[in-house]
Write a protein that holds these residues in place. Structure first.
Motif, PDB file in Angstrom:
ATOM      1  N   MET A  61     -81.572  55.795 -48.139  1.00  0.00           N
ATOM      2  CA  MET A  61     -80.197  56.279 -48.227  1.00  0.00           C
ATOM      3  C   MET A  61     -79.967  56.821 -49.626  1.00  0.00           C
ATOM      4  SD  MET A  61     -76.634  54.437 -47.189  1.00  0.00           S
ATOM      5  CE  MET A  61     -76.936  54.769 -45.464  1.00  0.00           C
ATOM      6  N   SER A  62     -79.254  57.932 -49.702  1.00  0.00           N
ATOM      7  CA  SER A  62     -78.950  58.538 -50.996  1.00  0.00           C
ATOM      8  C   SER A  62     -77.460  58.826 -51.076  1.00  0.00           C
ATOM      9  CB  SER A  62     -79.756  59.827 -51.185  1.00  0.00           C
ATOM     10  OG  SER A  62     -79.510  60.727 -50.111  1.00  0.00           O
ATOM     11  N   ILE A  63     -76.870  58.494 -52.211  1.00  0.00           N
ATOM     12  CA  ILE A  63     -75.440  58.741 -52.425  1.00  0.00           C
ATOM     13  C   ILE A  63     -75.272  59.496 -53.735  1.00  0.00           C
ATOM     14  CG2 ILE A  63     -74.679  56.756 -51.092  1.00  0.00           C
ATOM     15  CD1 ILE A  63     -74.297  55.209 -53.637  1.00  0.00           C
ATOM     16  N   LEU A  64     -74.235  60.317 -53.792  1.00  0.00           N
ATOM     17  CA  LEU A  64     -73.955  61.142 -54.966  1.00  0.00           C
ATOM     18  C   LEU A  64     -72.591  60.777 -55.528  1.00  0.00           C
ATOM     19  CD1 LEU A  64     -74.665  63.594 -56.824  1.00  0.00           C
ATOM     20  CD2 LEU A  64     -73.418  65.023 -55.170  1.00  0.00           C
TER      21      LEU A  64
ATOM     22  N   THR B 185     -88.868  69.394 -56.140  1.00  0.00           N
ATOM     23  CA  THR B 185     -89.429  68.034 -56.205  1.00  0.00           C
ATOM     24  C   THR B 185     -88.379  67.004 -55.832  1.00  0.00           C
ATOM     25  OG1 THR B 185     -90.998  68.688 -57.931  1.00  0.00           O
ATOM     26  CG2 THR B 185     -90.511  66.331 -57.723  1.00  0.00           C
ATOM     27  N   LEU B 186     -87.178  67.137 -56.404  1.00  0.00           N
ATOM     28  CA  LEU B 186     -86.097  66.195 -56.095  1.00  0.00           C
ATOM     29  C   LEU B 186     -85.699  66.284 -54.625  1.00  0.00           C
ATOM     30  CD1 LEU B 186     -83.852  66.585 -59.273  1.00  0.00           C
ATOM     31  CD2 LEU B 186     -85.069  64.525 -58.552  1.00  0.00           C
ATOM     32  N   LYS B 187     -85.640  67.495 -54.094  1.00  0.00           N
ATOM     33  CA  LYS B 187     -85.271  67.657 -52.684  1.00  0.00           C
ATOM     34  C   LYS B 187     -86.250  66.937 -51.767  1.00  0.00           C
ATOM     35  CE  LYS B 187     -82.795  72.093 -52.571  1.00  0.00           C
ATOM     36  NZ  LYS B 187     -82.842  73.465 -52.032  1.00  0.00           N
ATOM     37  N   VAL B 188     -87.528  67.108 -52.053  1.00  0.00           N
ATOM     38  CA  VAL B 188     -88.555  66.490 -51.200  1.00  0.00           C
ATOM     39  C   VAL B 188     -88.519  64.975 -51.325  1.00  0.00           C
ATOM     40  CG1 VAL B 188     -91.040  66.231 -50.871  1.00  0.00           C
ATOM     41  CG2 VAL B 188     -90.061  68.508 -51.188  1.00  0.00           C
ATOM     42  N   LEU B 189     -88.471  64.481 -52.557  1.00  0.00           N
ATOM     43  CA  LEU B 189     -88.538  63.033 -52.777  1.00  0.00           C
ATOM     44  C   LEU B 189     -87.293  62.317 -52.276  1.00  0.00           C
ATOM     45  CD1 LEU B 189     -90.158  62.944 -56.337  1.00  0.00           C
ATOM     46  CD2 LEU B 189     -91.244  62.424 -54.151  1.00  0.00           C
ATOM     47  N   MET B 190     -86.167  62.992 -52.284  1.00  0.00           N
ATOM     48  CA  MET B 190     -84.931  62.346 -51.833  1.00  0.00           C
ATOM     49  C   MET B 190     -84.904  62.158 -50.327  1.00  0.00           C
ATOM     50  SD  MET B 190     -82.110  64.078 -54.348  1.00  0.00           S
ATOM     51  CE  MET B 190     -80.778  63.551 -53.320  1.00  0.00           C
ATOM     52  N   ARG B 191     -85.723  62.903 -49.591  1.00  0.00           N
ATOM     53  CA  ARG B 191     -85.750  62.764 -48.131  1.00  0.00           C
ATOM     54  C   ARG B 191     -87.072  62.172 -47.627  1.00  0.00           C
ATOM     55  NH1 ARG B 191     -81.354  61.723 -47.247  1.00  0.00           N
ATOM     56  NH2 ARG B 191     -81.879  61.778 -45.037  1.00  0.00           N
ATOM     57  N   LYS B 192     -87.957  61.804 -48.542  1.00  0.00           N
ATOM     58  CA  LYS B 192     -89.243  61.239 -48.146  1.00  0.00           C
ATOM     59  C   LYS B 192     -89.064  59.767 -47.780  1.00  0.00           C
ATOM     60  CE  LYS B 192     -93.959  60.403 -49.782  1.00  0.00           C
ATOM     61  NZ  LYS B 192     -94.881  60.519 -50.932  1.00  0.00           N
TER      62      LYS B 192
ATOM     63  N   ALA C 108     -77.354  59.124 -57.286  1.00  0.00           N
ATOM     64  CA  ALA C 108     -77.405  60.261 -58.204  1.00  0.00           C
ATOM     65  C   ALA C 108     -76.012  60.548 -58.754  1.00  0.00           C
ATOM     66  CB  ALA C 108     -77.960  61.488 -57.492  1.00  0.00           C
ATOM     67  N   THR C 109     -75.982  61.164 -59.913  1.00  0.00           N
ATOM     68  CA  THR C 109     -74.699  61.549 -60.519  1.00  0.00           C
ATOM     69  C   THR C 109     -74.754  63.021 -60.911  1.00  0.00           C
ATOM     70  OG1 THR C 109     -75.306  61.067 -62.824  1.00  0.00           O
ATOM     71  CG2 THR C 109     -74.513  59.222 -61.485  1.00  0.00           C
ATOM     72  N   THR C 110     -73.594  63.655 -60.895  1.00  0.00           N
ATOM     73  CA  THR C 110     -73.503  65.061 -61.325  1.00  0.00           C
ATOM     74  C   THR C 110     -72.101  65.386 -61.788  1.00  0.00           C
ATOM     75  OG1 THR C 110     -73.879  67.364 -60.695  1.00  0.00           O
ATOM     76  CG2 THR C 110     -72.958  65.921 -59.013  1.00  0.00           C
ATOM     77  N   THR C 111     -72.032  66.286 -62.731  1.00  0.00           N
ATOM     78  CA  THR C 111     -70.750  66.839 -63.185  1.00  0.00           C
ATOM     79  C   THR C 111     -70.492  68.185 -62.527  1.00  0.00           C
ATOM     80  OG1 THR C 111     -71.112  65.759 -65.316  1.00  0.00           O
ATOM     81  CG2 THR C 111     -69.419  67.428 -65.262  1.00  0.00           C
ATOM     82  N   GLU C 112     -71.525  68.785 -61.958  1.00  0.00           N
ATOM     83  CA  GLU C 112     -71.435  70.140 -61.401  1.00  0.00           C
ATOM     84  C   GLU C 112     -71.714  70.104 -59.899  1.00  0.00           C
ATOM     85  OE1 GLU C 112     -70.413  72.527 -63.198  1.00  0.00           O
ATOM     86  OE2 GLU C 112     -70.642  71.708 -65.220  1.00  0.00           O
ATOM     87  N   ARG C 113     -70.755  69.578 -59.145  1.00  0.00           N
ATOM     88  CA  ARG C 113     -70.955  69.475 -57.696  1.00  0.00           C
ATOM     89  C   ARG C 113     -71.082  70.853 -57.054  1.00  0.00           C
ATOM     90  NH1 ARG C 113     -67.808  69.578 -53.139  1.00  0.00           N
ATOM     91  NH2 ARG C 113     -68.551  68.274 -51.391  1.00  0.00           N
ATOM     92  N   SER C 114     -70.301  71.808 -57.523  1.00  0.00           N
ATOM     93  CA  SER C 114     -70.339  73.156 -56.944  1.00  0.00           C
ATOM     94  C   SER C 114     -71.697  73.819 -57.171  1.00  0.00           C
ATOM     95  CB  SER C 114     -69.228  74.020 -57.540  1.00  0.00           C
ATOM     96  OG  SER C 114     -69.374  74.114 -58.954  1.00  0.00           O
ATOM     97  N   VAL C 115     -72.300  73.519 -58.317  1.00  0.00           N
ATOM     98  CA  VAL C 115     -73.626  74.077 -58.612  1.00  0.00           C
ATOM     99  C   VAL C 115     -74.667  73.494 -57.652  1.00  0.00           C
ATOM    100  CG1 VAL C 115     -75.472  74.192 -60.329  1.00  0.00           C
ATOM    101  CG2 VAL C 115     -73.093  74.530 -61.021  1.00  0.00           C
ATOM    102  N   LEU C 116     -74.577  72.197 -57.405  1.00  0.00           N
ATOM    103  CA  LEU C 116     -75.511  71.567 -56.476  1.00  0.00           C
ATOM    104  C   LEU C 116     -75.349  72.126 -55.071  1.00  0.00           C
ATOM    105  CD1 LEU C 116     -75.578  67.793 -57.506  1.00  0.00           C
ATOM    106  CD2 LEU C 116     -76.840  69.728 -58.442  1.00  0.00           C
TER     107      LEU C 116
ATOM    108  N   ILE D 293     -78.645  71.299 -52.393  1.00  0.00           N
ATOM    109  CA  ILE D 293     -79.153  69.938 -52.504  1.00  0.00           C
ATOM    110  C   ILE D 293     -78.116  68.918 -52.039  1.00  0.00           C
ATOM    111  CG2 ILE D 293     -78.399  69.509 -54.878  1.00  0.00           C
ATOM    112  CD1 ILE D 293     -81.056  68.063 -55.337  1.00  0.00           C
ATOM    113  N   LEU D 294     -76.858  69.364 -51.888  1.00  0.00           N
ATOM    114  CA  LEU D 294     -75.819  68.439 -51.428  1.00  0.00           C
ATOM    115  C   LEU D 294     -76.126  67.904 -50.037  1.00  0.00           C
ATOM    116  CD1 LEU D 294     -72.341  69.856 -52.541  1.00  0.00           C
ATOM    117  CD2 LEU D 294     -73.598  67.921 -53.461  1.00  0.00           C
ATOM    118  N   SER D 295     -76.737  68.733 -49.214  1.00  0.00           N
ATOM    119  CA  SER D 295     -77.036  68.309 -47.843  1.00  0.00           C
ATOM    120  C   SER D 295     -78.087  67.203 -47.789  1.00  0.00           C
ATOM    121  CB  SER D 295     -77.524  69.510 -47.023  1.00  0.00           C
ATOM    122  OG  SER D 295     -78.703  70.062 -47.602  1.00  0.00           O
ATOM    123  N   LYS D 296     -78.798  66.963 -48.874  1.00  0.00           N
ATOM    124  CA  LYS D 296     -79.810  65.915 -48.912  1.00  0.00           C
ATOM    125  C   LYS D 296     -79.197  64.522 -49.081  1.00  0.00           C
ATOM    126  CE  LYS D 296     -82.853  69.211 -48.818  1.00  0.00           C
ATOM    127  NZ  LYS D 296     -83.544  69.535 -47.567  1.00  0.00           N
TER     128      LYS D 296
END
Length: 740
Positions: free
Chosen positions: A523-526, A611-618, A630-638, A643-646
């Motif tokens: 499970m992954s949360i942002l 790399t992050l995309k693959v590892l987050m769903r492996k 995970a944390t981010t300040t730029e949600r729109s950029v993600l 990568i948000l869909s991951k």
């Protein structure tokens, strides 16, 4: 003299005169050799012996011998043959035959011809079987009492003074003579002549803790077939497993298990080879070193076939010599040649069925894939970090002498230590015990001296407090990075708003889902929000509250100066380490900085992003569980980077917005540093700050990150007029947030 007829010679009995001895008597010749007799028309005072009998006793024709009656029943010792090992070959050295002789039929015929005669190690016989003459040599015997079954623990004898009577219950095993081309078919009734397991072996003597299931799987795959009769295995049309690969994190017991397997097996002393020792600077020498490892097994297999003993070769650090072919950058090609030589020896044209290769590595990904296929290193066993039960076993092994010698205090609870040592490897648990003993030693060192010990050294005890100190000193390599995580929440979590409680509550809910659910092993949360809103602190707090044994932080700060390839390698290693523990949390801080995103351009590293995309769903292997925060300040950029869909869930972390929230923060953080922020006087000062801030900014809301608020507060404390300075700093922060 020689035996009068060929028929008498084939009886393998000493031919005597009926006037002196009866048939089927036992006689002792020259006080050394015992024979059964055959009474025939011989002159009194003479005896006839076949050529092989004279060869065994060292007689020449016409030599004088002393013959007396022999009573095998005197002395009270066992006199019957329980087991009998015979070496067989053609009597004629020039004889060649492709026929395979059945061991069970040979044993039955041998017993029919010679039951009730006495046999001793070294004795030679000639046997007629299917119009073919065979020369047989007695190699070893096991003596038992009448009616007693052969014992796996009773010793075998090879001394010519050991003698026994052949019975129909005697278990006979035939070996191929070294210089004979005879071919023997394995027995379908009797186990292999070379018992694979030491008869006095006990699993608890191995000194391996926490690896019961792994050892059981290895035994089933690699050794079970070797216990059954060779003829039965031949009927199944299978070959024994030739190779085992043990892989896993350092310190988990791979080398220990390989060594103990060698001790457990009834085989030659294992050849232990450290990978780099094979390599040589001389051309062809590395390949020659590999061939020498197999030379003894090849020689014995040619002589004895399936009755050959087991030869064990242990390769430590296998990845040093068996890298993927073509991956070496040198021009010598030595590494590739060594791999090719090892492959051909393990499963080449001339196949050996009497070898067992045990390889060990921390880097399974580096091993050439041709070495991992069935027929070579086909049993792959991961030696992972021990669970709580395994840690109990390991700690009991390492503290056994302490307990036996009564130098471990009664307040030490092995079960408690096992619960406190999550993700400790076997080597780290050993280090923990040694660290605890060092604290115990330290109590008995004389004050002011280096080498002197106190007079009460005989009272030395390793106590619970010593183990507690050791836990602060010895940390697991695959454990919780407490120092980094603690630095993320230096000021703790201030529950200034209901949304802080909701964030922590949702984090606990996702943690429980990963821990307990059968459907959510990954499970992954942002956590997304403005800069300084407390995302990293909340992520670290959720991770620490999970109490998972493996928690690691991936942050841009830890990768300053890394190249793109180095960053990818570091990220991949963290996730790979997480797959080795049952419960894991990986905190990925500031994704946009990790992928090197900048708004000018815009630019980012697609390689790191992928790399992050693959590892987050492996999915973690072997039922292990992983929570990614995970944390981010730029949600729109993600979102633009897809990568948000991951992520399985997204949690917003807002800024401090209302004066009431700011007031709560100032009280909880002790704004004035005097411990009176919650007093009436402190509340009045805070009320003044809120009123002054409203007057200066002209706004009811604050909209500033909690990180900036705390920075302003600590900075303002240095000024005598703390309230005015804090209002000034906060005004700037509020205005900056408006401009942003």
């Amino acid at each position: 003299m020689s035996a009068p007829t060929n028929e008498l010679a084939l009886s393998n009995r000493l031919v005597v005169s009926p006037n002196e001895f009866r048939s089927d008597e036992y006689v002792l010749v020259d006080d050394l050799y015992v024979f059964s007799t055959k009474a025939e028309a011989m002159q009194p005072g003479t005896a006839g012996a076949s050529g092989v009998q004279r060869e065994w006793a060292g007689w020449s024709l016409g030599q004088e011998i002393t013959v007396t009656s022999f009573d095998p029943f005197q002395g009270g010792n066992p006199i019957y043959l329980g087991t009998l090992d015979l070496e067989i070959g053609f009597n004629s050295r020039n004889k060649v035959s492709d026929y395979q002789y059945d061991q069970d039929e040979l044993a039955k015929w041998f017993t029919t011809l010679y039951h009730d005669i006495i046999l001793a190690p070294g004795q030679r016989l000639i046997m007629d079987y299917k119009a073919m003459l065979f020369k047989i040599v007695v190699k070893s015997i096991q003596l038992v009492d009448l009616g007693q079954k052969p014992s796996t623990t009773a010793p075998t004898a090879s001394s010519p003074m050991a003698r026994g009577i052949l019975t129909k219950q005697t278990q006979i095993t035939f070996y191929k003579a070294a210089d004979s081309p005879i071919k023997l078919k394995g027995s379908t009734k009797r186990p292999s002549a070379n018992a694979i397991i030491q008869p006095n072996f006990k699993f608890e003597d191995m000194g391996i803790g926490g690896l019961d299931s792994e050892f059981s799987a290895i035994f089933r795959r690699a050794f079970a077939s070797r216990i059954f009769p060779p003829g039965l295995v031949e009927k199944l049309g299978i070959q024994h497993v030739k190779g085992i690969l043990l892989y896993g994190p350092p310190g988990t017991g791979k080398t220990l298990m390989a060594r103990q397997i060698g001790k457990m097996l009834n085989a030659r002393e294992p050849k232990i080879v450290n990978g780099p020792e094979i390599l040589s600077k001389y051309v062809g020498q590395s390949e020659e070193n590999v061939r020498k490892l197999f030379a003894d097994a090849e020689k014995e297999y040619k002589e004895k076939g399936e009755d050959s003993g087991l030869h064990i070769i242990i390769f430590d650090e296998l990845d040093a010599i068996c890298k993927q072919r073509g991956s070496s950058r040198d021009s010598t090609g030595v590494s590739d040649s060594v791999v090719n030589q090892l492959l051909s020896k393990m499963d080449g044209v001339d196949q050996l069925n009497n070898i067992l290769i045990i390889g060990m590595t921390n880097r399974l990904d580096m091993i050439d894939e041709a070495l991992l296929r069935p027929g070579r290193l086909e049993v792959h066993m991961e030696i992972s970090l021990p669970d709580e039960t395994g840690r109990q076993q390991i700690l009991k092994i390492h503290t056994a002498k302490m307990r036996d010698n009564k130098v471990m205090a009664s307040d030490v609870d092995i079960n408690e230590l096992a619960a406190l040592t999550k993700n400790f490897s076997g080597a780290e648990l050993n280090g923990l015990v040694k660290s605890a003993t060092s604290f115990a030693f330290n109590r008995h060192i004389k004050v002011g001296t280096v080498a002197g010990v106190s007079a009460d050294i005989d009272k030395l005890k390793v106590k619970r407090e010593d183990f507690m100190h050791a836990l602060d000193e010895v940390k697991p390599a695959f454990g919780v990075n407490e120092e980094e995580l603690s630095s993320c929440i230096q000021n703790g979590i201030i529950h200034y708003s209901a949304h802080v409680d909701r964030i922590l509550s949702r984090g606990a809910l996702y943690t429980a889902e990963v821990r307990e659910s059968e459907h959510s092993q990954l499970m992954s949360i942002l956590l997304h929000g403005p800069s300084g809103s407390g995302k990293t602190a909340l992520a670290a707090s959720i991770a620490m509250a999970s109490q998972f044994p493996f928690i690691k932080l991936i942050s841009p700060e830890s990768m300053v100066g890394f190249s793109e390839a180095s960053k990818i390698q570091a990220i991949n290693k963290t996730f790979t380490d997480a797959y080795r523990s049952p419960l894991n949390v990986v905190v990925v801080d500031s994704i946009e900085q990790l992928v090197e995103w900048v708004p000018i351009g815009p630019r980012f590293s697609n390689a790191i992003l992928q790399t992050l995309k693959v590892l987050m769903r492996k999915q973690p292997p072997n039922g292990r569980r992983l929570l990614i925060i995970a944390t981010t300040t730029e949600r729109s950029v993600l979102q633009q980077m897809d990568i948000l869909s991951k992520f399985d869930a997204q949690i917003a972390v807002p800024n401090v917005s209302t004066p009431q929230e700011l007031s709560y923060i100032l009280q909880e953080a002790d704004a004035f540093g005097d411990g009176k922020s919650k007093s009436d006087q402190g509340r009045q000062k805070i009320q003044y700050i809120l009123s002054a801030l409203k007057d200066q900014t002209g706004r009811e809301s604050v909209e500033v990150g909690i990180k900036q608020i705390l920075v302003n507060m600590y900075t303002a404390r240095r000024d005598a007029a703390m309230e005015e300075r804090f209002v000034e700093l906060m005004s700037w922060s509020v205005n900056e947030s408006l401009m942003a």
